[in-house]
Motif scaffolding. Sequence first.
Motif, PDB file in Angstrom:
ATOM      1  N   THR A  29     -23.144   7.315  63.290  1.00 44.22           N
ATOM      2  CA  THR A  29     -22.236   6.475  64.069  1.00 44.22           C
ATOM      3  C   THR A  29     -20.815   6.627  63.559  1.00 44.22           C
ATOM      4  OG1 THR A  29     -22.334   4.467  62.691  1.00 44.22           O
ATOM      5  CG2 THR A  29     -24.092   4.778  64.326  1.00 44.22           C
ATOM      6  N   ARG A  30     -19.887   6.501  64.495  1.00 43.25           N
ATOM      7  CA  ARG A  30     -18.464   6.437  64.199  1.00 43.25           C
ATOM      8  C   ARG A  30     -17.844   5.464  65.196  1.00 43.25           C
ATOM      9  NH1 ARG A  30     -15.284  11.809  63.538  1.00 43.25           N
ATOM     10  NH2 ARG A  30     -14.247  10.592  61.919  1.00 43.25           N
ATOM     11  N   GLN A  31     -16.603   5.108  64.956  1.00 50.98           N
ATOM     12  CA  GLN A  31     -15.929   4.212  65.885  1.00 50.98           C
ATOM     13  C   GLN A  31     -15.260   4.962  67.025  1.00 50.98           C
ATOM     14  OE1 GLN A  31     -13.487   1.166  64.132  1.00 50.98           O
ATOM     15  NE2 GLN A  31     -15.198   0.257  63.055  1.00 50.98           N
ATOM     16  N   SER A  32     -15.293   6.290  66.974  1.00 49.69           N
ATOM     17  CA  SER A  32     -14.767   7.108  68.065  1.00 49.69           C
ATOM     18  C   SER A  32     -15.751   8.237  68.322  1.00 49.69           C
ATOM     19  CB  SER A  32     -13.391   7.681  67.699  1.00 49.69           C
ATOM     20  OG  SER A  32     -13.521   8.659  66.681  1.00 49.69           O
ATOM     21  N   PRO A  33     -15.725   8.838  69.520  1.00 48.30           N
ATOM     22  CA  PRO A  33     -16.710   9.876  69.852  1.00 48.30           C
ATOM     23  C   PRO A  33     -16.321  11.278  69.403  1.00 48.30           C
ATOM     24  CG  PRO A  33     -15.382   9.361  71.774  1.00 48.30           C
ATOM     25  CD  PRO A  33     -14.914   8.424  70.682  1.00 48.30           C
ATOM     26  N   ALA A  34     -15.371  11.415  68.486  1.00 49.73           N
ATOM     27  CA  ALA A  34     -14.923  12.739  68.052  1.00 49.73           C
ATOM     28  C   ALA A  34     -16.099  13.574  67.557  1.00 49.73           C
ATOM     29  CB  ALA A  34     -13.876  12.598  66.946  1.00 49.73           C
ATOM     30  N   VAL A  39     -23.615  17.410  63.737  1.00 45.51           N
ATOM     31  CA  VAL A  39     -23.929  15.983  63.754  1.00 45.51           C
ATOM     32  C   VAL A  39     -23.852  15.455  65.181  1.00 45.51           C
ATOM     33  CG1 VAL A  39     -23.249  13.681  62.936  1.00 45.51           C
ATOM     34  CG2 VAL A  39     -23.020  15.667  61.422  1.00 45.51           C
ATOM     35  N   ALA A  40     -24.867  14.721  65.588  1.00 46.99           N
ATOM     36  CA  ALA A  40     -24.829  14.034  66.880  1.00 46.99           C
ATOM     37  C   ALA A  40     -24.155  12.686  66.674  1.00 46.99           C
ATOM     38  CB  ALA A  40     -26.239  13.846  67.427  1.00 46.99           C
ATOM     39  N   VAL A  41     -22.988  12.509  67.253  1.00 52.73           N
ATOM     40  CA  VAL A  41     -22.183  11.309  67.026  1.00 52.73           C
ATOM     41  C   VAL A  41     -22.517  10.229  68.053  1.00 52.73           C
ATOM     42  CG1 VAL A  41     -19.840  10.376  66.962  1.00 52.73           C
ATOM     43  CG2 VAL A  41     -20.318  12.608  65.947  1.00 52.73           C
ATOM     44  N   ARG A  42     -22.675   9.012  67.553  1.00 53.08           N
ATOM     45  CA  ARG A  42     -22.890   7.845  68.413  1.00 53.08           C
ATOM     46  C   ARG A  42     -21.784   6.829  68.111  1.00 53.08           C
ATOM     47  NH1 ARG A  42     -25.975  11.281  70.337  1.00 53.08           N
ATOM     48  NH2 ARG A  42     -28.264  11.154  70.163  1.00 53.08           N
ATOM     49  N   THR A  49     -21.227   0.010  71.762  1.00 56.41           N
ATOM     50  CA  THR A  49     -22.428   0.454  71.067  1.00 56.41           C
ATOM     51  C   THR A  49     -23.179   1.442  71.939  1.00 56.41           C
ATOM     52  OG1 THR A  49     -22.669  -1.630  69.848  1.00 56.41           O
ATOM     53  CG2 THR A  49     -24.623  -0.249  70.049  1.00 56.41           C
ATOM     54  N   ASP A  50     -23.383   2.632  71.442  1.00 52.94           N
ATOM     55  CA  ASP A  50     -24.102   3.661  72.185  1.00 52.94           C
ATOM     56  C   ASP A  50     -25.555   3.222  72.384  1.00 52.94           C
ATOM     57  OD1 ASP A  50     -25.615   6.091  72.814  1.00 52.94           O
ATOM     58  OD2 ASP A  50     -23.783   7.181  72.273  1.00 52.94           O
ATOM     59  N   PRO A  51     -26.052   3.209  73.618  1.00 54.16           N
ATOM     60  CA  PRO A  51     -27.417   2.733  73.866  1.00 54.16           C
ATOM     61  C   PRO A  51     -28.502   3.639  73.297  1.00 54.16           C
ATOM     62  CG  PRO A  51     -26.448   3.639  75.878  1.00 54.16           C
ATOM     63  CD  PRO A  51     -25.347   3.573  74.869  1.00 54.16           C
TER      64      PRO A  51
END
Length: 278
Positions: A29-34, A39-42, A49-51
């Motif tokens: 997880t990150r606070q931005s989708p960069a 790595v699969a970013v959520r 919050t990514d579902p």
Amino acid sequence: MNLFVFGLGYTAGHFAARERVRFASVVATRQSPAAIDGVAVRVFSPDETDPRIADDLGRADAILVSIPPDSGHDPALAAFADAIATSPARWIGYLSTIGVYGDQGGAWIDEATPPSPTHQRTRDRVAAEDAWLALGARAGKAVQVFRLSGIYGPGRNAFEKLRQGKAQRIVKPGQVFNRIHVDDIATVLAASLDNPRPGAVYNVTDDEPAPPQDVTAFAADLAGLALPPAVDFDTAALSPMARSFYGENKRVRNRLIREELGVALAYPTYREGLRGLV
């Protein structure tokens, strides 16, 4: 093995990158989708919050938590306690801080020393540690707490501050700080991942607590950079947060990571660490 990371910041990102080959997948997880290679970013933030996170946790064999408490609660537990408890994870690592010990008057301490937090941020840390350990006990998960000292490494070190003109050689008689190279943190996490112990608490620090002015002077000499003048702590220009760190003085032992996890630090003091970075 699948790794899920709550909060892919400096330390967790270094661990995930260094140990990438051992994981079939890394989701973080990150606070931005960069985007981040491998790595699969959520997105996980106060506003979004990514579902997919709950499903990701349902496939996670290891979970690393690197999100600080927020207003007295742990964000990951607040949102996903049930998903974490029912996940297949056999290892959960929570990154905390030696700040939970508060001020010890410069004395040597270890994991048997009770936390004595002196600020709300460290009281929140103790509460978060307890909450994660309680989840582990309740759900039968191997939760480990890692109390980190001052983190440095590539891009975050005394050389950078000296080159940017931001370094101060602050002198407060008797004051020392513990430090740890980010690569040694990754070594400790990897060793724990291979040898989980439910409820374990580890101090992750180097061998030599040292006065901050000595570290700055060593770095300047090593890199041939100008040494900032000595500044008395009482008159130094410090933010309230930075000044608060000087109100806590302790020497933290790292015996447990060596004797239980078999860790040999690559950078046992700031000298080896800075030589490796220069």
